[in-house]
Design a protein around this motif. Structure first.
Motif, PDB file in Angstrom:
ATOM      1  N   PRO A  16       0.824  -1.220   0.000  1.00 44.81           N
ATOM      2  CA  PRO A  16       0.000   0.000   0.000  1.00 44.81           C
ATOM      3  C   PRO A  16       0.856   1.266   0.000  1.00 44.81           C
ATOM      4  CG  PRO A  16      -0.736  -1.528   1.694  1.00 44.81           C
ATOM      5  CD  PRO A  16       0.554  -2.063   1.167  1.00 44.81           C
ATOM      6  N   LEU A  66      -2.495   6.839   3.053  1.00 49.07           N
ATOM      7  CA  LEU A  66      -2.913   5.445   2.825  1.00 49.07           C
ATOM      8  C   LEU A  66      -4.317   5.239   3.384  1.00 49.07           C
ATOM      9  CD1 LEU A  66       0.263   3.476   4.077  1.00 49.07           C
ATOM     10  CD2 LEU A  66      -0.079   4.633   1.897  1.00 49.07           C
ATOM     11  N   HIS A  69      -7.030   2.979   1.771  1.00 49.96           N
ATOM     12  CA  HIS A  69      -6.653   1.606   1.414  1.00 49.96           C
ATOM     13  C   HIS A  69      -7.463   0.548   2.166  1.00 49.96           C
ATOM     14  CE1 HIS A  69      -4.152  -1.749   0.258  1.00 49.96           C
ATOM     15  NE2 HIS A  69      -4.141  -2.130   1.517  1.00 49.96           N
TER      16      HIS A  69
END
Ligand code: 4NP
Length: 158
Positions: A16, A66, A69
């Motif tokens: 990620p 992130l 994600h």
């Protein structure tokens, strides 16, 4: 469209991070319309889960998010869909090659092949270590993203 898939074990730390760092590099060069970016894990432990808290914090400190994600596992359709399937370490590479249909094997590579100056082949798994491991992941992803983007631009005339 050129499609890039980053792959690690859990899809909560390294891949990620690579996905978000590379997506940022693509956006800075105005190539979002031409390059699609995703990530997946070889294991299924963290399917549907957010990225690791430590990976999120380290990334955010560098202006990389992130937050959107969610973990997913590599699927057999990924081998036909993605042009670049980039493993974070040698174990991920072997695992991918064991599942990859023969005609797509040349799509599967080590991510750090695009950062020869880093002097290493693997992005080390930071999961069981300290915060410095997450900084190293970000540094390696930034270096390999530059090399990868240059290679894609060259190979696809972008
Ligand atoms: P990643 O890190 O492969 O970089 O996402 C790991 C995440 C989870 C585990 C191992 C590595 N785990 O064993 O749960």
């Amino acid at each position: 469209m050129v499609r890039v898939l980053f792959v690690c074990l859990g899809n909560i730390c390294r891949s990620p991070t690579a996905e978000a760092v590379f997506r940022g590099a693509v956006a800075r060069e105005g190539l979002q319309h031409a390059i699609e970016v995703a990530s997946a894990g070889t294991a299924d432990y963290h399917v549907g889960k957010p990225a690791d808290k430590r990976a999120r914090a380290a990334a955010l400190a560098r202006g990389v998010s992130l937050e959107a994600h969610r973990g997913r596992q590599v699927a057999v359709e990924d081998f036909s869909r993605f042009d670049y399937i980039l493993a974070m370490d040698d174990e991920n590479l072997r695992n991918l090659l064991a599942r990859c249909p023969a005609r797509y094997r040349d799509r599967v590579r080590l991510f750090l092949a695009f950062a020869p100056e880093a002097g290493r082949a693997d992005v080390p798994d930071p999961y069981y270590g300290g915060p410095e491991g997450f900084e190293q992941v970000l540094d390696l992803c930034a270096a390999a993203s530059r090399g990868l983007l240059a290679a894609i631009r060259r190979d696809h005339g972008l």
